[in-house]
Design a protein around this motif. Structure first.
Motif, PDB file in Angstrom:
ATOM      1  N   GLU A   1       0.767  -1.308   0.122  1.00  0.00           N
ATOM      2  CA  GLU A   1       0.198   0.135   0.064  1.00  0.00           C
ATOM      3  C   GLU A   1       0.704   1.256   0.067  1.00  0.00           C
ATOM      4  O   GLU A   1       1.194   1.710   1.130  1.00  0.00           O
ATOM      5  CB  GLU A   1      -0.939  -0.140   1.226  1.00  0.00           C
TER       6      GLU A   1
ATOM      7  N   PRO B   1       1.561   5.127  -1.934  1.00  0.00           N
ATOM      8  CA  PRO B   1       1.162   6.374  -2.492  1.00  0.00           C
ATOM      9  C   PRO B   1       1.741   6.266  -4.139  1.00  0.00           C
ATOM     10  O   PRO B   1       2.846   5.755  -4.248  1.00  0.00           O
ATOM     11  CB  PRO B   1       1.517   7.433  -1.790  1.00  0.00           C
TER      12      PRO B   1
ATOM     13  N   THR C   1     -10.730   8.420  -3.581  1.00  0.00           N
ATOM     14  CA  THR C   1      -9.694   7.828  -2.589  1.00  0.00           C
ATOM     15  C   THR C   1     -10.034   8.439  -1.204  1.00  0.00           C
ATOM     16  O   THR C   1      -9.948   7.816  -0.332  1.00  0.00           O
ATOM     17  CB  THR C   1      -8.515   8.526  -3.145  1.00  0.00           C
TER      18      THR C   1
ATOM     19  N   ARG D   1     -11.028   5.895   2.020  1.00  0.00           N
ATOM     20  CA  ARG D   1     -10.028   5.975   3.236  1.00  0.00           C
ATOM     21  C   ARG D   1     -10.981   6.262   4.449  1.00  0.00           C
ATOM     22  O   ARG D   1     -10.665   5.822   5.574  1.00  0.00           O
ATOM     23  CB  ARG D   1      -9.068   7.037   3.063  1.00  0.00           C
TER      24      ARG D   1
ATOM     25  N   ARG E   1      -6.292  12.487  10.329  1.00  0.00           N
ATOM     26  CA  ARG E   1      -5.608  11.369   9.274  1.00  0.00           C
ATOM     27  C   ARG E   1      -5.934  11.231   8.030  1.00  0.00           C
ATOM     28  O   ARG E   1      -5.056  10.884   7.176  1.00  0.00           O
ATOM     29  CB  ARG E   1      -5.867   9.997  10.224  1.00  0.00           C
ATOM     30  N   LEU E   2      -7.111  11.563   7.804  1.00  0.00           N
ATOM     31  CA  LEU E   2      -7.834  11.511   6.354  1.00  0.00           C
ATOM     32  C   LEU E   2      -6.909  12.475   5.387  1.00  0.00           C
ATOM     33  O   LEU E   2      -6.662  12.523   4.477  1.00  0.00           O
ATOM     34  CB  LEU E   2      -9.257  11.687   6.400  1.00  0.00           C
TER      35      LEU E   2
ATOM     36  N   GLU F   1      -3.942  13.867   5.903  1.00  0.00           N
ATOM     37  CA  GLU F   1      -2.526  13.255   5.599  1.00  0.00           C
ATOM     38  C   GLU F   1      -2.366  12.291   4.554  1.00  0.00           C
ATOM     39  O   GLU F   1      -1.653  12.424   3.665  1.00  0.00           O
ATOM     40  CB  GLU F   1      -2.127  12.750   6.926  1.00  0.00           C
ATOM     41  N   HIS F   2      -3.524  11.418   4.502  1.00  0.00           N
ATOM     42  CA  HIS F   2      -3.635  10.212   3.527  1.00  0.00           C
ATOM     43  C   HIS F   2      -3.722  11.192   2.165  1.00  0.00           C
ATOM     44  O   HIS F   2      -3.137  10.670   1.411  1.00  0.00           O
ATOM     45  CB  HIS F   2      -4.731   9.366   3.786  1.00  0.00           C
TER      46      HIS F   2
ATOM     47  N   ALA G   1      -0.761  12.831   0.741  1.00  0.00           N
ATOM     48  CA  ALA G   1       0.397  11.553   0.393  1.00  0.00           C
ATOM     49  C   ALA G   1      -0.227  11.060  -1.047  1.00  0.00           C
ATOM     50  O   ALA G   1       0.584  10.999  -1.906  1.00  0.00           O
ATOM     51  CB  ALA G   1       0.571  10.640   1.269  1.00  0.00           C
ATOM     52  N   VAL G   2      -1.748  11.078  -1.324  1.00  0.00           N
ATOM     53  CA  VAL G   2      -1.889  10.446  -2.674  1.00  0.00           C
ATOM     54  C   VAL G   2      -1.762  11.499  -3.735  1.00  0.00           C
ATOM     55  O   VAL G   2      -1.347  11.197  -4.942  1.00  0.00           O
ATOM     56  CB  VAL G   2      -3.329   9.770  -2.294  1.00  0.00           C
TER      57      VAL G   2
END
Length: 512
Positions: free
Chosen positions: A188, A190, A305, A309, A353-354, A356-357, A360-361
């Protein structure tokens, strides 16, 4: 043939060429879909040099080291006395193994003979010709052998998924890895594109890439197909798990967009659909922006995405959660009993947290600004918390605080904005001020509103507005003067500045 010699004339033996043969236990593993199983003997490590299909009366022609598929010639299974003779002839011919299609068990005499000569005896359900073709491919160890192993892995995965496993990821990785003789895992990471051959996706949302701990032609052939099968299995799992939540998310969006007079009616429909309207709701509003160019649209798959997530992050949490997309933004709703402590803190943890994800994506330059509303009860309260969250996020973006987490403050200007946003008449009056900019077209009007807000919110400072917009002050000055001419208003007049700034802020709240 030319022989090499040393200086003293001694003959140098030719180099030994190591030929790698397929082992019988590998043939058994690869041929399991043909119902191949061992009746007696140990197949581990027994080399197979080739394959022959012979009638029982032709076994004296068997070649040493070959796997022999013995048939009666009539399609019926061999009888006991025929099996005894076949085992004797196979031992005499030093074959690698004997296959007796359709035979369920060996007679005792044949079993004793085979055990004494260390002869593996197998059975199979398939047609002898089909089995022979498979073994021939495997023995070849070339393109055909690789294709056979890849086909076996794909067929094994299809069979595993047909059993409807509770954990598709574990089932696919384990089954394919066993068939290919490799350890497979889902990385997993990015940056994976949904068009990559080894990408594992849910829809167009890449989860990562499928990788193996070793590479050979069979693994290379099977990996893209297995990745595609895993993608479809995970998409089905996701739909089964999150489908009802996604359906109720449409009602959340409808509540946010509806006129005030319709809130109660929509709330009744939402409650019937399972949305816990009567609880206390706190909303997070997430706004993605590209810092070098705030007007640039996010990548097409980013909203999907972020939604996926978010659903994964809240799946095991005790609160009731709903996730909805609103244009390019994401709305996350956490619902709990009224008065539950730390309600907003739990939502903030998920939102951070969302964000941050998502960063990154999306890649370098992208930010996600989060606005948090206050806990509010009922359908009207959900709408109120969402308005607070949106104002907080849009205000941070307008002020250049990209990537910030803004907690709603329902006092002062934000309170006024919320009141104006709830009133169609007020919105209409302020929109009239910006109507000349709207006549320029949607994109030029949006650029003009953001430029004007940056200029007015910094007390008409070209330098500070330029810093917010990442432009040269001369460029800002050119834009502002053109906007002033278009509006035919005096931007130095305090009342005009106040009205225009309020109109610009409300425009951002309303989504432009």
């Amino acid at each position: 043939m030319c022989r090499q010699t040393t200086e003293r004339g001694a003959v140098v033996p030719p180099p030994q060429v190591r030929v790698e043969h397929v082992a019988l236990d590998e043939v058994v593993a690869q041929a399991d879909r043909f119902g191949v199983r061992v009746l007696t003997g140990d197949p581990v490590g027994v080399p197979v040099l080739g394959v022959r299909t012979l009638r029982l009366d032709e076994l004296d022609r068997a070649e040493p080291g070959h796997l022999v598929v013995a048939t009666t010639g009539t399609g019926a299974p061999a009888r006991a006395y025929q099996i005894d003779i076949a085992v004797r002839r196979a031992l005499a011919g030093s074959v690698a193994a004997l296959v007796l299609p359709g035979v369920e068990a060996l007679p005792e005499t044949a079993r004793t003979l085979a055990a004494g000569g260390a002869l593996p005896v197998l059975t199979a359900r398939a047609e002898p010709a089909e089995l022979a073709v498979l073994v021939d491919r495997l023995v070849g160890r070339g393109a055909a052998g690789s294709l056979a192993r890849a086909e076996h892995a794909v067929a094994a995965v299809a069979e595993a998924l047909a059993a409807d496993p509770s954990d598709a990821r574990t089932a696919v990785l384990g089954t394919a890895g066993t068939a290919l003789g490799a350890v497979l895992r889902l990385d997993e990471v990015p940056g994976v594109r949904w068009t990559d051959p080894d990408a594992v996706c849910i829809g167009e949302v890449p989860l990562g890439r499928l990788v193996a701990d070793r590479q050979d032609p069979a693994v290379a052939l099977a990996l893209p197909v297995v990745a595609s099968m895993l993608s479809r299995a995970l998409a089905r799992e996701t739909q089964d798990r999150f489908g009802p939540v996604r359906s109720r998310a449409d009602l959340v969006v409808e509540l946010l967009l509806a006129d005030t007079a319709r809130i109660d009616a929509i709330g009744v429909d939402a409650a019937r659909a399972g949305l816990p309207v009567a609880l206390s709701h706190t909303v997070a509003w997430l706004v993605p922006r590209y810092r070098p160019d705030p007007l640039r649209r996010p990548p097409a798959a980013l909203a999907a995405t972020m939604e996926l997530r978010a659903l994964q992050l809240v799946d095991a949490r005790a609160e009731t959660w709903h996730v909805a997309t609103f244009h390019d933004d994401l709305v996350v709703v956490a619902s709990e009993e009224t008065g539950a402590p730390d309600h907003q803190r739990r939502l903030r943890d998920v939102a951070e947290r969302l964000a941050e994800h998502a960063r990154a994506v999306a890649g370098d330059g992208w930010t996600v600004t989060v606005g948090l509303g206050t806990p509010q009860g009922g359908a009207a309260g959900l709408r109120q918390s969402a308005s607070e969250a949106r104002v907080a996020a849009e205000s941070a973006v307008a002020a250049g605080r990209y990537g910030a987490v803004e907690v709603s403050d329902v006092t002062g200007l934000r309170r006024v904005l919320l009141d104006f946003h709830a009133s169609p008449l007020s919105r209409s009056l302020l929109d009239d001020l910006l109507a000349p900019l709207d006549a320029l077209g949607a994109e030029p009007a949006d650029t003009a509103v953001r430029t004007l807000l940056a200029y007015l919110s910094t007390r008409n400072s070209l330098a500070r507005a330029a810093a917010l917009l990442t432009l040269h002050p001369n460029a800002v000055n050119y834009r502002v003067r053109r906007i002033e001419r278009t509006l035919a208003l005096d931007l130095d007049d305090p009342d005009t500045r106040f009205a225009l700034e309020l109109a610009c802020r409300l425009r951002l709240v309303a989504g432009g």
